[in-house]
Every structure is written in structure tokens, then in C-alpha cells.
Design a protein around this motif. Structure first.
Motif, PDB file in Angstrom:
ATOM      1  N   LYS A  25      -4.344   6.831  -0.401  1.00  0.00           N
ATOM      2  CA  LYS A  25      -4.127   7.459  -1.705  1.00  0.00           C
ATOM      3  C   LYS A  25      -2.754   7.164  -2.295  1.00  0.00           C
ATOM      4  CE  LYS A  25      -2.475  11.917   0.059  1.00  0.00           C
ATOM      5  NZ  LYS A  25      -2.705  13.381   0.087  1.00  0.00           N
ATOM      6  N   ASP A  26      -1.864   6.548  -1.533  1.00  0.00           N
ATOM      7  CA  ASP A  26      -0.513   6.295  -2.024  1.00  0.00           C
ATOM      8  C   ASP A  26      -0.523   5.368  -3.245  1.00  0.00           C
ATOM      9  OD1 ASP A  26       0.306   7.768   0.108  1.00  0.00           O
ATOM     10  OD2 ASP A  26       0.947   6.065   1.327  1.00  0.00           O
ATOM     11  N   LYS A  27       0.402   5.645  -4.155  1.00  0.00           N
ATOM     12  CA  LYS A  27       0.584   4.744  -5.287  1.00  0.00           C
ATOM     13  C   LYS A  27       1.335   3.504  -4.811  1.00  0.00           C
ATOM     14  CE  LYS A  27       0.584   8.288  -8.891  1.00  0.00           C
ATOM     15  NZ  LYS A  27       1.338   8.902 -10.009  1.00  0.00           N
ATOM     16  N   GLY A  28       0.934   2.351  -5.347  1.00  0.00           N
ATOM     17  CA  GLY A  28       1.560   1.127  -4.869  1.00  0.00           C
ATOM     18  C   GLY A  28       1.717   0.083  -5.954  1.00  0.00           C
ATOM     19  N   LEU A  29       2.391  -0.985  -5.593  1.00  0.00           N
ATOM     20  CA  LEU A  29       2.630  -2.095  -6.511  1.00  0.00           C
ATOM     21  C   LEU A  29       2.466  -3.406  -5.741  1.00  0.00           C
ATOM     22  CD1 LEU A  29       3.570  -2.578  -9.491  1.00  0.00           C
ATOM     23  CD2 LEU A  29       5.837  -3.025  -8.533  1.00  0.00           C
ATOM     24  N   TYR A  45       4.311  -2.819  -2.273  1.00  0.00           N
ATOM     25  CA  TYR A  45       5.299  -1.763  -2.110  1.00  0.00           C
ATOM     26  C   TYR A  45       4.627  -0.395  -2.230  1.00  0.00           C
ATOM     27  CZ  TYR A  45       8.741  -5.453  -3.010  1.00  0.00           C
ATOM     28  OH  TYR A  45       9.499  -6.600  -2.958  1.00  0.00           O
ATOM     29  N   ASN A  46       4.989   0.513  -1.324  1.00  0.00           N
ATOM     30  CA  ASN A  46       4.491   1.881  -1.366  1.00  0.00           C
ATOM     31  C   ASN A  46       5.428   2.695  -2.262  1.00  0.00           C
ATOM     32  OD1 ASN A  46       3.901   4.643  -0.793  1.00  0.00           O
ATOM     33  ND2 ASN A  46       2.985   4.034   1.151  1.00  0.00           N
ATOM     34  N   LEU A  47       4.959   3.025  -3.465  1.00  0.00           N
ATOM     35  CA  LEU A  47       5.808   3.719  -4.426  1.00  0.00           C
ATOM     36  C   LEU A  47       6.031   5.175  -4.056  1.00  0.00           C
ATOM     37  CD1 LEU A  47       4.485   2.248  -7.801  1.00  0.00           C
ATOM     38  CD2 LEU A  47       6.292   1.393  -6.296  1.00  0.00           C
ATOM     39  N   GLN A  92      -4.700   1.069 -10.058  1.00  0.00           N
ATOM     40  CA  GLN A  92      -4.141   2.377 -10.375  1.00  0.00           C
ATOM     41  C   GLN A  92      -3.551   2.450 -11.785  1.00  0.00           C
ATOM     42  OE1 GLN A  92      -1.378   2.740  -7.077  1.00  0.00           O
ATOM     43  NE2 GLN A  92      -2.822   3.967  -5.892  1.00  0.00           N
ATOM     44  N   ASN A  93      -3.581   1.367 -12.533  1.00  0.00           N
ATOM     45  CA  ASN A  93      -3.077   1.423 -13.898  1.00  0.00           C
ATOM     46  C   ASN A  93      -3.999   2.282 -14.760  1.00  0.00           C
ATOM     47  OD1 ASN A  93      -4.531  -1.154 -13.184  1.00  0.00           O
ATOM     48  ND2 ASN A  93      -4.909  -1.124 -15.384  1.00  0.00           N
ATOM     49  N   GLU A  94      -3.445   2.916 -15.783  1.00  0.00           N
ATOM     50  CA  GLU A  94      -4.202   3.861 -16.602  1.00  0.00           C
ATOM     51  C   GLU A  94      -5.321   3.185 -17.381  1.00  0.00           C
ATOM     52  OE1 GLU A  94      -4.006   7.102 -16.713  1.00  0.00           O
ATOM     53  OE2 GLU A  94      -2.345   7.248 -15.296  1.00  0.00           O
TER      54      GLU A  94
END
Length: 276
Positions: A25-29, A45-47, A92-94
Motif C-alpha cells: 500500500k505504500d506510495k512510491g515513485l 522509491y518508497n515515498l 497511483q497518479n490521480e
């Protein structure tokens, strides 16, 4: 040269205990850069952990495929063909409409790598950069597992989509309409796999795709959601979960009835999939 793209996306990881690929569930890049040395470096990257670098490797033109997983909502597969490595990511982008734009830019950068003397260049890369140990271990895990997937069970596909919606909403006073948004429902009604996953819960005379679509976008469905939400927010929320044959013990740790309802559904589907 220095071409770069940054894609907001989460990762799937291999779970040692369950032997399954599960969504994190982590936000990432996801970062891809073609540098001045003609090297294609891929990093994630784990934001949620102060931009911690959790994944890094070199990739090459001609051996890298990045494409949408059929039947999945915003799930993409990165495949390295010469070593049969597979990595799954969820967008995960809107703006959903930007997903393919990111993928096209990713592919364009990969295709920009100059392949003259590429074999010689690859040979010069230290072994631990070609395939770091954690990547090698992950690849062996993928090879040994029975890919219960992501792509195998219709209910599992719908569950992943449901979880993605839940992870986006952490505010208090969550309602079912926050999860079952118009965008979410539109994605569901457009996919035959989701209809097959839910068909058995429809009345016998309504088990066809048109009834399915009409029901999900009808005002009556929205009204029923609102009524269920009110019941889950009230004092009888435990009884509501029981009547729906869901685990009401979740309420011992989660006071919000709506979140408990969603977590109970996720738990039920996971338990059912263990028996498949």
C-alpha cells in the motif's frame, strides 16, 4: 543524453509466508533514466519511508517490456525477457488517463538507448549491478512459486481494485461513496471479468452484463449504498456485519463500521482464495 521519467506507482512484492504476490500500500515513485553513459537505470522509491530506495537495477533496450496486465485495474507488468524477471506495479497518479502517457514515455526512453556495442557495455557492468542479490532472490522466488495471481481469479482481481480504492482514502468519516466512486464503478462495468466475479450474487433473471451495468450506475444502487453506510455507522454495525456473514470481530480493532466492513470483505475473499 539524460532522458528521465518519474511514474507515481506502488509495487507488488513476493510474500515468503503465503507464497503469493501481494500489493504493497505504500506510495512510491518509479524512476527511469537514460544517462550520458547510455545506461538505463530503473529505481523505485518508497515515498512513505522518506524516499527510501527499495529497488534498483540496469535494464536494456530489446529485453524490457512494460505493459498493462489484462483484466486488472491500473496494474502494469515490467518484464525482463532475457532473464524472465517480472515486476508488478499499480498506478497511483490521480488521473487515470495519464497512465498510458507514462508508459509511452517509459518505452520511448528505453527505445532511445543506442544499442551499438551494447553487448560490450553489458559485459563491463559488474555482476552485482546486472542482477543484485535481492533481485536474484526475487527472481528465484517467482520461478518457484505457483503464481496465484494477480491474473488467475476474477474475485482476486476485483479485490485488488477494491484495495486500491481503500488505500487512497484515509480520512475520517469515510463513506462507501468515497470508495465506490463513479470512476471505480465505470472501471468495473467495462470489464467482463468483474461481471463474471459478481454474477452469482445477482438475481437469476438479472445475470447478464446489461443488467449488471444498469444496476451499478442506477440511483437505486447509490441509495442502497447510502442506507448501508448509515447502518454501518450506527450502533448496530456489528449486527449488520453478522447478517452479511462477515467477521464482526474486526470491530474490536477498527471502530469505523465502513472501514471494518471493507476489511471484512477483503479478509473473506483472501480466505476463500486460500482454498482454491
Amino acid at each position: 543524453m539524460n532522458q528521465e521519467v518519474n511514474i507515481p506507482c506502488g509495487r507488488y512484492e513476493f510474500n515468503q509466508e503465503t507464497r503469493k504476490v501481494v500489493m504493497q500500500k505504500d506510495k512510491g515513485l518509479l524512476n527511469l533514466i537514460l544517462n550520458d553513459e547510455n545506461e538505463l537505470w530503473l529505481k523505485w522509491y518508497n515515498l512513505d519511508q522518506n524516499r527510501r530506495l527499495d529497488f534498483e537495477r540496469v535494464i536494456f533496450k530489446g529485453t524490457t517490456i512494460f505493459e498493462k496486465v489484462k483484466g486488472q485495474h491500473r496494474v502494469y507488468l515490467l518484464k525482463i525477457t532475457d532473464e524472465d524477471s517480472k515486476y508488478f506495479f499499480w498506478m497511483q497518479n490521480e488521473d487515470v488517463n495519464q497512465d498510458e502517457m507514462y508508459i509511452d514515455k517509459f518505452k520511448a526512453i528505453v527505445d532511445s538507448q543506442i544499442i551499438d556495442n551494447l553487448i560490450e557495455f553489458e559485459a563491463q557492468i559488474p555482476l552485482n549491478q546486472q542482477q543484485p542479490e535481492f533481485v536474484a532472490n526475487q527472481n528465484r522466488q517467482f520461478e518457484n512459486q505457483q503464481l496465484q495471481p494477480l491474473i488467475n481469479i476474477n474475485q482476486q482481481q476485483l479485490l485488488e481494485l477494491f484495495q486500491q480504492q481503500l488505500y487512497r482514502h484515509t480520512k475520517q468519516d469515510l463513506s462507501l461513496s468515497d470508495i465506490l466512486t463513479s470512476e471505480f464503478l465505470f472501471s468495473v462495468i467495462q470489464d467482463q471479468d468483474y461481471f463474471e466475479a459478481l454474477k452469482e450474487y445477482l438475481p437469476i433473471d438479472q445475470q447478464n452484463i446489461q443488467y449488471f451495468k444498469d444496476n451499478l450506475i442506477s440511483p437505486q444502487f447509490q441509495q442502497a449504498l447510502d442506507q448501508l453506510c448509515l447502518a454501518l455507522k450506527g450502533r448496530e454495525r456489528s449486527s449488520v456485519l453478522q447478517q452479511l456473514e462477515l467477521d464482526n470481530s474486526i470491530l474490536e480493532k477498527e471502530y469505523d463500521g465502513v472501514i471494518a466492513f471493507i476489511q471484512a470483505i477483503i479478509k473473506l475473499v483472501k480466505e476463500e482464495n486460500k482454498n482454491i
